[in-house]
Enzyme design. Structure first.
Site, PDB file in Angstrom:
ATOM      1  N   LEU A  54       0.821  -1.210   0.000  1.00 45.34           N
ATOM      2  CA  LEU A  54       0.000   0.000   0.000  1.00 45.34           C
ATOM      3  C   LEU A  54       0.860   1.267   0.000  1.00 45.34           C
ATOM      4  O   LEU A  54       0.657   2.162  -0.809  1.00 45.34           O
ATOM      5  CB  LEU A  54      -0.927  -0.014   1.218  1.00 45.34           C
ATOM      6  N   ASP A  65      -8.462  -1.595   9.486  1.00 41.51           N
ATOM      7  CA  ASP A  65      -9.307  -1.507  10.672  1.00 41.51           C
ATOM      8  C   ASP A  65      -9.175  -2.757  11.535  1.00 41.51           C
ATOM      9  O   ASP A  65      -9.210  -2.677  12.768  1.00 41.51           O
ATOM     10  CB  ASP A  65     -10.778  -1.326  10.270  1.00 41.51           C
ATOM     11  N   GLY A  83      23.260   0.460  33.032  1.00 43.85           N
ATOM     12  CA  GLY A  83      24.190   0.233  31.930  1.00 43.85           C
ATOM     13  C   GLY A  83      23.908  -1.055  31.180  1.00 43.85           C
ATOM     14  O   GLY A  83      24.092  -1.128  29.958  1.00 43.85           O
ATOM     15  N   GLU A 120       1.196   1.428   9.929  1.00 46.31           N
ATOM     16  CA  GLU A 120      -0.265   1.302   9.948  1.00 46.31           C
ATOM     17  C   GLU A 120      -0.924   2.513  10.611  1.00 46.31           C
ATOM     18  O   GLU A 120      -1.918   2.400  11.319  1.00 46.31           O
ATOM     19  CB  GLU A 120      -0.702  -0.006  10.614  1.00 46.31           C
TER      20      GLU A 120
END
Length: 402
Positions: free
Chosen positions: A139, A252, A352, A375
């Protein structure tokens, strides 16, 4: 941490018994999985490619890829968003490449699950589920990332074929995929209009991997180029001009699962931080005995649970057939941003050792960063949420006035 703590949230009312069983089952499978090169902190590109192929096949053999691919007859959409989220959260807690391999099989074939013909579904989905074919979702472009509708890649109809020209970039599984779901527009169209989706086999003449891309958390990634690439009209997905809507429907589903992957990374960081706090000696006691450490651990735990509630609310709503544009955006924004904060805190607790190459939290620090971008970047999610809230308020005011 104990298994009970890892899966305590599965008791929430958003989830069913099948979801509660999935997390521990997948967790045991991931513990037992042995993939050469997976433990390498800075693996070569060839090692990453081979690891991903091995993971995809192992996921297929175990039956877990059925979770992210809709094998129904196309009459209705049966993907279980909650199951996908549990799988991604669990896999991400173990290793970023496990999550990546699973998720990309779902995202890469998602448009076929949603809009494929019976023939297309029969040809591609069983191979994806078995781990025999690797899928990719093409896409994004050099000038069309967050603004997808600005894509320039074209698909011109010529008889019973389409001719594709242009580029796609940041394509996950690029270079190892067996097929790509590609989005391109009819010449002369603008923005979301005229965009269609196509299944393009990796061996199609005119499709080339222009560049392999190396990133801070290694996974297969590439820029691909189309030069007079002829694709049969039988490879059109859904209706001509319906590609933009199809892309958004696919995102979605999987946008919420990106948030779930971030949860997995955050939980792994909390595990590491708690272990460090309980074992690191400091000032005559453990690091965890210090109130400052306890405060940081508390903030980490609260952030994870708050994000998890948003993730599984969105997934539950999706599984009930609800529109979740705002809820998915909230979940992705909250989970990815809080995971970055949680992992940074885990690095700080390690001192560290936390920035030493090869440390668990050092790898998580690199793994999480991309999730705040792909996304839909955090800033895009803010626009989506803010716009939706304002529109809802305006609609409510108009209703009251009427």
């Amino acid at each position: 941490m104990t298994e009970d703590l890892h899966f305590a949230h599965l008791a929430w009312p958003f989830l069913d018994d099948r979801h509660r069983a999935l997390g521990p089952d997948l967790d045991r499978w991931a513990h037992a999985l042995a993939v050469p090169g997976l433990a390498d902190n800075q693996p070569s590109r060839a090692t990453v490619d081979q690891s991903c192929r091995s993971i995809v096949r192992a996921l297929g053999d175990a039956g877990f890829l059925r979770l992210c691919v809709d094998m129904a007859d196309g009459s209705s959409h049966r993907l279980d968003c909650r199951a996908i989220c549990i799988a991604r959260e669990t896999l991400a807690r173990h290793h970023a490449l496990l999550d990546f391999a699973f998720a990309m099989q779902g995202l890469g074939s998602g448009a076929i699950s949603l809009a494929g013909t019976d023939e297309q579904r029969a040809q591609y989905l069983p191979r994806v589920v078995a781990g025999q074919s690797i899928a990719a979702f093409a896409l994004s472009e050099p000038i069309a990332g967050s603004d997808v509708s600005a894509m320039a890649c074209t698909a011109e109809r010529l008889g019973d074929h389409y001719v594709l020209n242009g580029e796609k970039t940041w394509i996950s599984n690029g270079g190892i995929a067996d097929f790509y779901v590609v989005f391109a527009r009819a010449p002369g169209t603008q923005r979301s209009a005229g965009v269609s989706a196509f299944i393009v086999e990796a061996t199609t003449p005119g499709l080339d991997v222009a560049e392999r891309l190396d990133v801070m958390s290694p996974h297969p990634l590439a820029r691909i180029r189309f030069q007079d690439c002829r694709v049969s009209s039988m490879r059109l997905l859904g209706v001509e001009g319906g590609g933009f809507k199809l892309a958004m429907q696919t995102l979605d589903i999987f946008r919420t699962s990106v948030a779930a992957a971030a949860l997995g990374f955050a939980r792994a960081a909390l595990d590491a931080a708690v272990q460090r706090a309980n074992t690191r000696q400091m000032f005559g006691n453990t690091l965890g005995a210090l109130q400052l450490t306890q405060s940081k651990i508390a903030q980490m735990a609260c952030s994870i649970d708050a994000a998890a509630l948003l993730v599984y609310r969105a997934a539950w709503m999706k599984d009930r057939g609800r529109r979740i544009t705002r809820e998915a955006a909230m979940a992705k924004l909250a989970a990815t941003e809080s995971a970055q904060t949680v992992i940074d805190a885990a690095v700080q607790i390690h001192g560290g050792e936390g920035v030493r190459v090869g440390a668990k939290v050092e790898k998580l620090y690199r793994d999480i960063r991309a999730l705040r971008i792909y996304e839909g970047a955090t800033e895009v999610q803010q626009i989506i949420i803010g716009s939706d809230v304002l529109k809802a308020a305006q609609a409510a005011c108009q209703g009251t006035t009427a």
